[in-house]
Design an enzyme around this catalytic site. Structure first.
Site, short mmCIF file in Angstrom:
data_model
loop_
_atom_site.label_atom_id
_atom_site.label_comp_id
_atom_site.label_asym_id
_atom_site.label_seq_id
_atom_site.Cartn_x
_atom_site.Cartn_y
_atom_site.Cartn_z
N GLY A 41 -96.57 -40.26 -55.29
CA GLY A 41 -95.76 -41.59 -54.82
C GLY A 41 -96.83 -41.85 -54.01
CB SER A 42 -95.16 -44.32 -51.28
OG SER A 42 -95.56 -45.00 -50.24
CB SER A 64 -97.09 -39.09 -60.57
OG SER A 64 -96.60 -40.50 -59.90
CG ASP A 92 -85.60 -38.53 -49.45
OD1 ASP A 92 -85.98 -37.62 -48.84
OD2 ASP A 92 -85.93 -39.97 -48.74
CG HIS A 121 -85.67 -38.54 -44.53
ND1 HIS A 121 -86.15 -38.98 -43.71
CD2 HIS A 121 -85.25 -38.65 -45.47
CE1 HIS A 121 -84.42 -39.81 -43.82
NE2 HIS A 121 -83.99 -39.60 -44.67
N GLY A 175 -97.20 -45.36 -47.47
CA GLY A 175 -98.30 -45.01 -47.67
C GLY A 175 -99.73 -45.33 -47.78
CG ASP A 202 -84.80 -42.56 -42.17
OD1 ASP A 202 -85.61 -43.25 -41.73
OD2 ASP A 202 -84.09 -42.56 -43.60
P1 NAD Z 1 -92.18 -42.52 -53.96
O1 NAD Z 1 -91.02 -43.00 -55.02
O2 NAD Z 1 -93.00 -43.57 -54.03
O3 NAD Z 1 -92.49 -40.98 -54.63
C1 NAD Z 1 -91.95 -39.93 -55.30
C2 NAD Z 1 -93.38 -39.17 -56.45
O4 NAD Z 1 -92.36 -38.33 -57.13
C3 NAD Z 1 -93.05 -39.90 -57.62
O5 NAD Z 1 -94.90 -39.39 -58.15
C4 NAD Z 1 -93.00 -39.23 -59.06
O6 NAD Z 1 -93.79 -39.55 -60.38
C5 NAD Z 1 -92.43 -38.02 -58.08
N1 NAD Z 1 -91.26 -37.26 -58.67
C6 NAD Z 1 -90.08 -38.50 -58.97
N2 NAD Z 1 -88.67 -37.33 -59.54
C7 NAD Z 1 -89.40 -36.12 -59.80
C8 NAD Z 1 -88.91 -34.48 -60.16
N3 NAD Z 1 -88.05 -34.77 -60.62
N4 NAD Z 1 -90.69 -33.24 -60.15
C9 NAD Z 1 -91.49 -34.17 -59.67
N5 NAD Z 1 -92.25 -35.44 -59.54
C10 NAD Z 1 -90.84 -35.89 -59.30
O7 NAD Z 1 -91.44 -41.29 -53.12
P2 NAD Z 1 -92.03 -41.48 -51.06
O8 NAD Z 1 -91.32 -43.18 -51.46
O9 NAD Z 1 -93.37 -41.98 -51.08
O10 NAD Z 1 -90.95 -41.08 -50.84
C11 NAD Z 1 -91.40 -39.63 -50.23
C12 NAD Z 1 -91.16 -38.64 -49.60
O11 NAD Z 1 -91.77 -39.12 -47.74
C13 NAD Z 1 -89.22 -38.79 -49.21
O12 NAD Z 1 -88.67 -37.49 -48.44
C14 NAD Z 1 -89.52 -40.42 -48.57
O13 NAD Z 1 -88.49 -40.21 -47.38
C15 NAD Z 1 -90.46 -39.81 -47.61
N6 NAD Z 1 -91.37 -41.28 -46.87
C16 NAD Z 1 -91.53 -41.98 -47.23
C17 NAD Z 1 -91.96 -43.39 -46.76
C18 NAD Z 1 -93.05 -44.40 -47.50
O14 NAD Z 1 -92.93 -45.55 -47.14
N7 NAD Z 1 -92.15 -44.36 -48.73
C19 NAD Z 1 -91.88 -42.75 -44.85
C20 NAD Z 1 -91.73 -42.33 -44.85
C21 NAD Z 1 -91.47 -40.61 -45.53
MG MG Z 2 -84.97 -44.63 -43.75
#
Ligand code: NAD
Ligand code: MG
Length: 332
Positions: free
Chosen positions: A27-28, A54, A84, A109, A135, A193
């Site tokens: 994802g992101s 994805s 998460d 996180h 991301g 956070d």
């Molecule tokens: P997201 O929701 O954008 O992407 C999640 C990805 O995981 C997708 O590709 C989805 O298809 C896949 N997915 C979902 N469930 C699944 C499963 N059961 N098995 C396999 N794949 C699965 O998530 P994100 O925002 O990139 O967050 C990911 C981590 O990064 C989290 O821990 C979040 O707290 C952390 N984080 C995010 C950001 C941000 O800007 N979005 C910033 C810092 C940290």
């Molecule tokens: Mg936060």
């Protein structure tokens, strides 16, 4: 109090040479991490659900894709970049069965590790590299030769004793050391956070906007006016604060606005609000909030969904939809 910041020269990129990194989730963050590491010459495999949306995207981006279990099994480092709320399940089903002390687990996180939803054995290294930006920015700045600042934390060094150095090598491949990687702890990252998003960023800001909107509308002013003054102009002010801090923002507003700001602001966020903030922080520190959220997820989110439904029906959404339709530049 001084914090430790790591830069390019503090990382040893050779620690990820000839190593295999599994990025679980695309994802992101997952997409940005996978592509940046790949471009940095690290061997990357993306772990996903075979039926998920994805999968095709990661393939089209030229990456190796596998199920989470297959990706994790042969990886030296496993990055948890699924949501998460899914991480504990993915850990139990796809990572734990083949996990060994030779592997390092990486998070962006700290929630699941800090609140013990994931409890890896002591011989496994557990670290965090958390970019302080979305991301798409992590990817774009990397391609421009820059980077997004990151946080680094070590929950356990593992039997290799190399987990922290490996995290720095990961941060280097991600582009983070170009901007600087700040050392923190899983506890500090997780608790600040949660507090930020609850008290200030998401919970605080939306509640403040709605309270201002409702006050004006209840006093007989047009909802359109209330929308412009309490919601629409928020972006202007926040952009200025983001760019240069509070003083920079104040250098752009009128004397009248500034006088109202410094005299009335402290009356709005008064001792009562500060006391409530302390309670919210205390629920985060005690684990009460985490338990509530974990149980809510297990129960299929009945409260969460009901509250979101009620929010969507707030009058500010209806007037907002009409007014934004007049703002042609928002449509792109
Ligand atoms: P997201 O929701 O954008 O992407 C999640 C990805 O995981 C997708 O590709 C989805 O298809 C896949 N997915 C979902 N469930 C699944 C499963 N059961 N098995 C396999 N794949 C699965 O998530 P994100 O925002 O990139 O967050 C990911 C981590 O990064 C989290 O821990 C979040 O707290 C952390 N984080 C995010 C950001 C941000 O800007 N979005 C910033 C810092 C940290
Ligand atoms: Mg936060």
């Amino acid at each position: 109090m001084s914090i430790k910041v790591y830069y390019e020269q503090d990382a040893d990129p050779s620690l990820l040479r000839d190593k295999r990194v599994a990025i679980l989730g695309y994802g992101s963050q997952g997409r940005a991490h996978a592509l940046n590491l790949h471009d940095s010459g690290v061997e990357v495999v993306v772990g996903l659900r075979p039926e998920g949306a994805s999968w095709q995207r990661a393939k089209e981006d030229g990456l190796e894709v596998a199920s989470c279990a297959e990706a994790a099994q042969n990886a030296d480092l496993i990055a948890f970049l699924v949501p998460d709320s899914q991480q504990a399940k993915v850990y139990q089903e796809s990572v734990e069965p083949t996990l060994s002390g030779k592997q390092t687990l990486l998070f962006a996180h700290g929630f699941n590790v800090h609140y013990h939803q994931i409890v890896p054995p002591a011989e496994v290294g557990v670290v965090m590299i958390a970019p302080k930006g979305p991301g798409n920015l992590v990817r774009k700045l990397f391609q421009d030769g820059q980077g997004v600042p990151c946080l680094l934390a070590v929950a356990q060094q593992g039997s290799s004793g190399q987990a922290k150095a490996t995290a720095l090598a990961y941060g280097h491949a991600l582009g983070g050391t170009r901007a600087g990687i700040i050392e923190t702890s899983f506890k500090e990252e997780t608790e600040t956070d949660l507090f930020g998003e609850q008290a200030v960023l998401c919970g605080g800001v939306t509640a403040l906007i709605k309270a201002g909107f409702e006050t004006l509308v209840e006093a007989g002013y047009a909802p359109e006016m209330a929308y412009f003054e309490c919601l629409n102009e928020m972006k202007l002010i926040v952009d200025l604060i983001y760019q240069g801090g509070m003083a920079h923002m104040r250098s752009f507003i009128s004397e009248t606005a500034k006088y109202g700001d410094v005299t009335r602001g402290p009356c709005i966020v008064d001792d009562h609000v500060r006391a409530t903030m302390k309670e919210i922080l205390s629920d985060i520190q005690s684990g009460k909030f985490a338990r509530e959220w974990v149980l809510e997820n297990q129960a299929n989110k009945p409260v969460y969904n009901a509250l979101l439904r009620r929010e969507a029906q707030h009058p500010i959404e209806e007037v907002g939809q009409r007014l934004r339709a007049m703002m042609g530049w928002l449509k792109k």
